[in-house]
Design a protein around this motif. Structure first.
Motif, PDB file in Angstrom:
ATOM      1  N   LEU A  12       1.060  -1.019  -0.096  1.00  0.00           N
ATOM      2  CA  LEU A  12       0.140  -0.106  -0.292  1.00  0.00           C
ATOM      3  C   LEU A  12       1.133   1.325   0.256  1.00  0.00           C
ATOM      4  O   LEU A  12       0.424   2.286  -0.718  1.00  0.00           O
ATOM      5  CB  LEU A  12      -0.508   0.150   1.157  1.00  0.00           C
ATOM      6  CG  LEU A  12      -2.312  -1.044   1.233  1.00  0.00           C
ATOM      7  CD1 LEU A  12      -2.917  -1.084   2.497  1.00  0.00           C
ATOM      8  CD2 LEU A  12      -3.411  -0.417  -0.028  1.00  0.00           C
ATOM      9  N   VAL A  13       1.910   1.663   0.430  1.00  0.00           N
ATOM     10  CA  VAL A  13       2.900   2.344   0.564  1.00  0.00           C
ATOM     11  C   VAL A  13       3.584   2.338  -0.874  1.00  0.00           C
ATOM     12  O   VAL A  13       3.085   3.813  -0.954  1.00  0.00           O
ATOM     13  CB  VAL A  13       4.171   2.060   2.308  1.00  0.00           C
ATOM     14  CG1 VAL A  13       4.939   3.106   1.282  1.00  0.00           C
ATOM     15  CG2 VAL A  13       3.390   2.210   3.492  1.00  0.00           C
ATOM     16  N   ALA A  14       4.097   1.334  -0.978  1.00  0.00           N
ATOM     17  CA  ALA A  14       4.277   1.541  -2.786  1.00  0.00           C
ATOM     18  C   ALA A  14       3.587   2.358  -3.512  1.00  0.00           C
ATOM     19  O   ALA A  14       3.786   2.684  -4.678  1.00  0.00           O
ATOM     20  CB  ALA A  14       5.158   0.060  -3.169  1.00  0.00           C
ATOM     21  N   ALA A  15       2.197   1.544  -3.630  1.00  0.00           N
ATOM     22  CA  ALA A  15       0.715   2.230  -4.687  1.00  0.00           C
ATOM     23  C   ALA A  15       0.632   3.641  -4.857  1.00  0.00           C
ATOM     24  O   ALA A  15       0.857   4.394  -4.805  1.00  0.00           O
ATOM     25  CB  ALA A  15      -0.142   1.395  -4.110  1.00  0.00           C
ATOM     26  N   GLY A  16       0.917   4.340  -2.827  1.00  0.00           N
ATOM     27  CA  GLY A  16       0.493   5.855  -2.289  1.00  0.00           C
ATOM     28  C   GLY A  16       1.435   6.627  -2.803  1.00  0.00           C
ATOM     29  O   GLY A  16       1.026   7.429  -3.771  1.00  0.00           O
ATOM     30  N   ALA A  17       2.968   5.532  -3.331  1.00  0.00           N
ATOM     31  CA  ALA A  17       4.254   6.853  -3.571  1.00  0.00           C
ATOM     32  C   ALA A  17       3.546   7.103  -5.514  1.00  0.00           C
ATOM     33  O   ALA A  17       3.981   7.991  -5.439  1.00  0.00           O
ATOM     34  CB  ALA A  17       5.251   6.013  -3.748  1.00  0.00           C
TER      35      ALA A  17
ATOM     36  N   ALA B 174     -11.739   8.606  -2.924  1.00  0.00           N
ATOM     37  CA  ALA B 174     -11.915   8.700  -1.248  1.00  0.00           C
ATOM     38  C   ALA B 174     -10.364   9.415  -1.545  1.00  0.00           C
ATOM     39  O   ALA B 174     -10.374  11.101  -1.597  1.00  0.00           O
ATOM     40  CB  ALA B 174     -11.552   8.386  -0.546  1.00  0.00           C
ATOM     41  N   LEU B 175      -9.440   8.887  -2.466  1.00  0.00           N
ATOM     42  CA  LEU B 175      -7.436   9.530  -2.183  1.00  0.00           C
ATOM     43  C   LEU B 175      -8.039   9.981  -3.290  1.00  0.00           C
ATOM     44  O   LEU B 175      -6.646  11.043  -2.934  1.00  0.00           O
ATOM     45  CB  LEU B 175      -6.831   7.848  -2.855  1.00  0.00           C
ATOM     46  CG  LEU B 175      -6.831   7.643  -0.534  1.00  0.00           C
ATOM     47  CD1 LEU B 175      -6.507   5.845  -0.948  1.00  0.00           C
ATOM     48  CD2 LEU B 175      -5.308   8.259  -0.090  1.00  0.00           C
ATOM     49  N   ILE B 176      -8.514  10.317  -4.343  1.00  0.00           N
ATOM     50  CA  ILE B 176      -8.181  11.285  -5.628  1.00  0.00           C
ATOM     51  C   ILE B 176      -8.794  12.589  -5.049  1.00  0.00           C
ATOM     52  O   ILE B 176      -7.770  13.871  -5.506  1.00  0.00           O
ATOM     53  CB  ILE B 176      -8.592  10.507  -6.764  1.00  0.00           C
ATOM     54  CG1 ILE B 176      -8.341   9.280  -7.252  1.00  0.00           C
ATOM     55  CG2 ILE B 176      -9.114  11.685  -8.068  1.00  0.00           C
ATOM     56  CD1 ILE B 176      -9.530   8.570  -8.236  1.00  0.00           C
ATOM     57  N   VAL B 177      -9.562  12.991  -4.494  1.00  0.00           N
ATOM     58  CA  VAL B 177      -9.451  14.414  -3.582  1.00  0.00           C
ATOM     59  C   VAL B 177      -8.436  15.039  -3.444  1.00  0.00           C
ATOM     60  O   VAL B 177      -8.223  15.542  -3.720  1.00  0.00           O
ATOM     61  CB  VAL B 177     -10.893  13.843  -2.440  1.00  0.00           C
ATOM     62  CG1 VAL B 177     -11.295  15.504  -2.294  1.00  0.00           C
ATOM     63  CG2 VAL B 177     -12.540  13.763  -3.269  1.00  0.00           C
TER      64      VAL B 177
ATOM     65  N   ALA C 113      -7.160   1.854   4.579  1.00  0.00           N
ATOM     66  CA  ALA C 113      -6.177   2.295   3.847  1.00  0.00           C
ATOM     67  C   ALA C 113      -5.842   3.872   3.293  1.00  0.00           C
ATOM     68  O   ALA C 113      -4.796   3.538   2.787  1.00  0.00           O
ATOM     69  CB  ALA C 113      -7.044   1.591   2.544  1.00  0.00           C
ATOM     70  N   PHE C 114      -7.716   4.397   3.146  1.00  0.00           N
ATOM     71  CA  PHE C 114      -6.944   5.678   3.175  1.00  0.00           C
ATOM     72  C   PHE C 114      -5.871   6.217   4.104  1.00  0.00           C
ATOM     73  O   PHE C 114      -4.998   6.944   3.558  1.00  0.00           O
ATOM     74  CB  PHE C 114      -8.379   6.763   3.775  1.00  0.00           C
ATOM     75  CG  PHE C 114      -8.264   7.715   2.938  1.00  0.00           C
ATOM     76  CD1 PHE C 114      -8.359   8.442   1.687  1.00  0.00           C
ATOM     77  CD2 PHE C 114      -8.005   8.842   4.164  1.00  0.00           C
ATOM     78  CE1 PHE C 114      -8.520  10.010   1.966  1.00  0.00           C
ATOM     79  CE2 PHE C 114      -7.134  10.619   3.381  1.00  0.00           C
ATOM     80  CZ  PHE C 114      -8.171  10.625   2.533  1.00  0.00           C
ATOM     81  N   ALA C 115      -5.991   5.890   5.332  1.00  0.00           N
ATOM     82  CA  ALA C 115      -5.473   6.817   5.957  1.00  0.00           C
ATOM     83  C   ALA C 115      -3.116   5.892   6.115  1.00  0.00           C
ATOM     84  O   ALA C 115      -2.403   7.274   6.587  1.00  0.00           O
ATOM     85  CB  ALA C 115      -5.114   6.239   7.532  1.00  0.00           C
ATOM     86  N   VAL C 116      -3.043   5.271   5.053  1.00  0.00           N
ATOM     87  CA  VAL C 116      -1.860   4.517   4.835  1.00  0.00           C
ATOM     88  C   VAL C 116      -1.567   5.090   3.482  1.00  0.00           C
ATOM     89  O   VAL C 116       0.007   5.771   3.463  1.00  0.00           O
ATOM     90  CB  VAL C 116      -2.113   2.610   4.548  1.00  0.00           C
ATOM     91  CG1 VAL C 116      -0.532   2.310   4.367  1.00  0.00           C
ATOM     92  CG2 VAL C 116      -2.109   1.994   5.861  1.00  0.00           C
TER      93      VAL C 116
ATOM     94  N   ALA D 174       1.337  10.049  -0.861  1.00  0.00           N
ATOM     95  CA  ALA D 174       0.744  10.432  -1.997  1.00  0.00           C
ATOM     96  C   ALA D 174       0.383  11.998  -2.017  1.00  0.00           C
ATOM     97  O   ALA D 174       0.953  12.194  -2.801  1.00  0.00           O
ATOM     98  CB  ALA D 174      -1.140   9.771  -2.450  1.00  0.00           C
ATOM     99  N   MET D 175       0.365  12.461  -1.234  1.00  0.00           N
ATOM    100  CA  MET D 175       0.028  14.333  -1.122  1.00  0.00           C
ATOM    101  C   MET D 175       1.436  14.191  -0.829  1.00  0.00           C
ATOM    102  O   MET D 175       1.294  15.676  -1.626  1.00  0.00           O
ATOM    103  CB  MET D 175      -0.444  14.547   0.452  1.00  0.00           C
ATOM    104  CG  MET D 175      -1.512  13.960   0.415  1.00  0.00           C
ATOM    105  SD  MET D 175      -2.870  15.316  -0.854  1.00  0.00           S
ATOM    106  CE  MET D 175      -2.862  16.726  -0.028  1.00  0.00           C
TER     107      MET D 175
END
Length: 274
Positions: free
Chosen positions: A14-19, A64-67, A225-228, A233-234
């Motif tokens: 998830l961390v890698a996906a966020g990056a 939600a993460l796209i916002v 998942a959002f919090a991870v 991502a930001m």
């Protein structure tokens, strides 16, 4: 309960996906959903979430993460003066309307139906990137009304059903009419804002009280998942916006097309492979 090593592995995934999602949000203006949805699908499936809600949860959480990522990407691109604000203002109703329609459709479509739609659209988008990139033009000026309104609504609908920010669709639309790719990418970040905010509330409403959702979920949005992924991502999204003005766009398109082909194959296998 899965072994702790497996849990840590999926958190790392998830961390890698966020990056990656954050970088893609800036580079392509796509919000990163095309990366997040298949990753969420895998992780939620491993967590034992019922098949009936797993794809809806993946799409809703991605939305939600796209916002925040699309807002941050839009701010970065707007500072560079690359955003077509006139187009965005003309789509203030059309794109959100399509995004809301997507959440209504998703409420009545099965998990398999959403996977099939994602897989088919992934193939279409990959084919466009591989074979038609910068080679097909429909004109030198964007179409007028009502064609432009209908196009915006379609972008909102298709993007909402896939849990993506609309960049791949808007990039195609603008470049087909001769707009520079950098302007298309920058404007797509704003399209992501218009899609993700109404779709976010729509997926919460559509999944409200649904059986089988994991803890810390509000409708089809899972906040763990959002919090991870959110802070990572930001952090990296502005760097993606910088890269968009430096890197070879053709190489990036080819890489993203290969990724979409892999994701489509994965979803087709989940539907028909066994």
């Amino acid at each position: 309960m899965p072994p702790i090593a497996d849990i840590l592995f999926f958190v790392a995934l998830l961390v890698a996906a966020g990056a990656v999602a954050g970088l893609l949000a800036g580079v392509f203006g796509i919000g990163g959903g095309a990366v997040l949805v298949p990753v969420f699908y895998q992780v939620f499936g491993y967590a034992g979430i019922p098949e009936e809600v797993i794809m809806h949860l993946a799409v809703g959480t991605s939305t939600a993460l796209i916002v925040p990522t699309s807002i941050r990407s839009f701010q970065a691109h707007r500072k560079r003066g690359a955003v077509d604000m006139d187009l965005l203002k003309g789509w203030m109703i059309a794109v959100p309307l399509g995004a809301l329609a997507a959440t209504v459709v998703a409420a009545y479509v099965s998990s398999a139906g959403l996977r099939l739609f994602f897989a088919v659209m992934g193939l279409v988008l990959a084919a466009r990137m591989l074979f038609l990139s910068n080679r097909m033009h429909l004109g030198t000026e964007l179409p007028g009304q009502p064609a432009r309104f209908l196009t915006g609504s379609a972008i909102g609908l298709f993007s909402g059903l896939m849990g993506v920010g609309g960049g791949v669709f808007n990039n195609t639309f603008m470049t087909l009419y001769g707009r520079p790719i950098h302007q298309a990418v920058a404007t797509s970040s704003g399209v992501g804002v218009l899609i993700s905010i109404p779709a976010f509330f729509g997926f919460i409403y559509a999944g409200w009280g649904e059986a089988g959702l994991p803890p810390f979920s509000t409708g089809y949005v899972n906040w763990i998942a959002f919090a991870v992924i959110f802070p990572i991502a930001m952090l990296v999204t502005p760097y993606g916006a910088q890269l968009a003005h430096r890197l070879n766009k053709r190489q990036l398109e080819l890489g993203f097309a290969v990724f979409l082909l892999f994701v489509s194959a994965r979803f087709f296998w989940s539907l028909y492979g066994g």
